[in-house]
Design a protein around this motif. Sequence first.
Motif, PDB file in Angstrom:
ATOM      1  N   HIS B 166       0.912  -1.316   0.084  1.00  0.00           N
ATOM      2  CA  HIS B 166      -0.030  -0.041   0.047  1.00  0.00           C
ATOM      3  C   HIS B 166       0.926   1.405   0.110  1.00  0.00           C
ATOM      4  O   HIS B 166       2.058   1.231   0.210  1.00  0.00           O
ATOM      5  CB  HIS B 166      -0.953  -0.161   1.312  1.00  0.00           C
ATOM      6  CG  HIS B 166      -0.417  -0.428   2.644  1.00  0.00           C
ATOM      7  ND1 HIS B 166      -0.029   0.679   3.553  1.00  0.00           N
ATOM      8  CD2 HIS B 166       0.051  -1.317   3.012  1.00  0.00           C
ATOM      9  CE1 HIS B 166       0.413   0.290   4.398  1.00  0.00           C
ATOM     10  NE2 HIS B 166       0.512  -1.239   4.087  1.00  0.00           N
ATOM     11  N   PHE B 226      -6.930   0.487   7.444  1.00  0.00           N
ATOM     12  CA  PHE B 226      -6.860   0.381   5.949  1.00  0.00           C
ATOM     13  C   PHE B 226      -5.997   1.213   5.191  1.00  0.00           C
ATOM     14  O   PHE B 226      -5.549   2.212   5.810  1.00  0.00           O
ATOM     15  CB  PHE B 226      -8.258   0.148   5.254  1.00  0.00           C
ATOM     16  CG  PHE B 226      -8.619   1.494   5.339  1.00  0.00           C
ATOM     17  CD1 PHE B 226      -8.844   2.292   4.178  1.00  0.00           C
ATOM     18  CD2 PHE B 226      -9.405   2.028   6.275  1.00  0.00           C
ATOM     19  CE1 PHE B 226      -9.455   3.542   4.250  1.00  0.00           C
ATOM     20  CE2 PHE B 226     -10.114   3.340   6.258  1.00  0.00           C
ATOM     21  CZ  PHE B 226      -9.931   4.187   5.191  1.00  0.00           C
ATOM     22  N   ASN B 227      -5.612   1.116   4.014  1.00  0.00           N
ATOM     23  CA  ASN B 227      -4.720   2.098   3.257  1.00  0.00           C
ATOM     24  C   ASN B 227      -5.235   1.997   1.805  1.00  0.00           C
ATOM     25  O   ASN B 227      -5.668   0.959   1.251  1.00  0.00           O
ATOM     26  CB  ASN B 227      -3.321   2.181   3.606  1.00  0.00           C
ATOM     27  CG  ASN B 227      -2.657   3.340   3.210  1.00  0.00           C
ATOM     28  OD1 ASN B 227      -3.165   4.458   2.828  1.00  0.00           O
ATOM     29  ND2 ASN B 227      -1.391   3.387   3.078  1.00  0.00           N
ATOM     30  N   PHE B 228      -4.899   2.834   0.790  1.00  0.00           N
ATOM     31  CA  PHE B 228      -5.087   3.156  -0.380  1.00  0.00           C
ATOM     32  C   PHE B 228      -3.600   2.513  -0.967  1.00  0.00           C
ATOM     33  O   PHE B 228      -2.493   2.543  -0.556  1.00  0.00           O
ATOM     34  CB  PHE B 228      -5.155   4.746  -1.084  1.00  0.00           C
ATOM     35  CG  PHE B 228      -6.344   5.190  -0.296  1.00  0.00           C
ATOM     36  CD1 PHE B 228      -7.798   4.717  -0.694  1.00  0.00           C
ATOM     37  CD2 PHE B 228      -6.517   6.120   0.655  1.00  0.00           C
ATOM     38  CE1 PHE B 228      -8.878   5.154  -0.450  1.00  0.00           C
ATOM     39  CE2 PHE B 228      -7.388   6.774   1.106  1.00  0.00           C
ATOM     40  CZ  PHE B 228      -8.853   6.260   0.482  1.00  0.00           C
ATOM     41  N   SER B 229      -3.835   2.091  -2.227  1.00  0.00           N
ATOM     42  CA  SER B 229      -2.452   1.539  -3.024  1.00  0.00           C
ATOM     43  C   SER B 229      -2.867   2.113  -4.492  1.00  0.00           C
ATOM     44  O   SER B 229      -3.971   2.426  -4.715  1.00  0.00           O
ATOM     45  CB  SER B 229      -2.510   0.066  -2.995  1.00  0.00           C
ATOM     46  OG  SER B 229      -1.057  -0.295  -3.329  1.00  0.00           O
TER      47      SER B 229
END
Lengths: 232, 232
Positions: B166, B226-229
């Motif tokens: 990510h 959570f995180n963005f990728s």
Amino acid sequence: MVSPQKTFMNIAVLGTGAVGKLIAARLMSLGHDVTIGTRSPAATLARTDSRSLSFLQWLHVQPHLKLESYAHAAAGAEIIFNCTAGQGSLEALELAGTDNLNGKILIDLANPLDFSNGMPPILNPVNEDSLGEQIQRAFPEVHVVKALNTMNAEIMVDPAKISGDHAVFIAGNNEEAKESVRYLLMGFGWKSDYIFDLGDITAARSTEMLLPLWLRLSGRLGTMRFNFSVVR
Amino acid sequence: MVSPQKTFMNIAVLGTGAVGKLIAARLMSLGHDVTIGTRSPAATLARTDSRSLSFLQWLHVQPHLKLESYAHAAAGAEIIFNCTAGQGSLEALELAGTDNLNGKILIDLANPLDFSNGMPPILNPVNEDSLGEQIQRAFPEVHVVKALNTMNAEIMVDPAKISGDHAVFIAGNNEEAKESVRYLLMGFGWKSDYIFDLGDITAARSTEMLLPLWLRLSGRLGTMRFNFSVVR
């Protein structure tokens, strides 16, 4: 409203740009009955393109695809894709006509990018409003679902173009409409676990506001063939 | 400017909230000399917290961590993390003092979230400006690097909390400063390939504008882990 179980539908794709053409061709390939809507079919057919096929040339290699006015395309459709440029979407939908849209699902792919002050574009509206919400307010009896507006068109219709898992976001007030859109997206190849339902149409703000990051990344990576994902 | 090769640095962390505490503790664990900066150390030490440790109780379990005024913390530092709330960041940095900041790297983690009209917050500034740019304009001789503002603090300091790859985004006008920040991020556990340099500080707009999507997703997923990728 259209049952998500119905396999082949009459679909109108409003907009004759790159997004509209790719969406229409993909829907055709899946067996749907597709009509492209434009402001003036005669003008669209007369258009030339110095870099690629003219619309007329492109249409010739799409058997059974029809080109109509916004209003005629919408009138005959069960589901409508808004693939017009964001700054012209409300006007295009007015031309399509409230009566031709009411009670139907409108999948809004547009982003309200404003190029009037040059590059990079800004968003208008933004932050406390969104194009998705403007459309929903202007057409309260239409089931607006914001979707697919956070990636390049070739990824929209064929997510397998990128290896690995990546995300599509949907937002709208009507659960049944979102189910139908989810079903359509899975037809395009989207994995159910990577279709993120963000809630009501006000969430359109959050996906439209992803555009500046998309534009930056595209410039830095030198490609439009990428997408965002959500990793847990 | 600090060499990216230097292992242990004097670092100021401005802000005594959850982000500041996690960043400070992580930097300490990596061997850096860390001072937390706050408006009034006496007021911060007197603060109580009904839900968790008070700042004083927390400080007692952080050996060698110092608490100073914004100005004292910044004066002694080679690198400064802005972990203050976005709406108060400019004022906090004014209190830190231009002379104490000039020539140094300022890593700006803040987002200009405006809760004055309730939830969800809006961004102010947005679209044609950003907090990162405001800070850079207010302190033209500071090397502002926007970073880490697109995820929860526990992910910032320990990306391995999420399995899978990510992304973290950085933006700033000074290449050498961004190299130093990249080095620090790798110390936190970030993989070099997933540290996306978006270009100059105007790209801070694009990462700050990711906040509405982060907030929506967090609500829908029921987690901040959570995180963005970015998937290619």
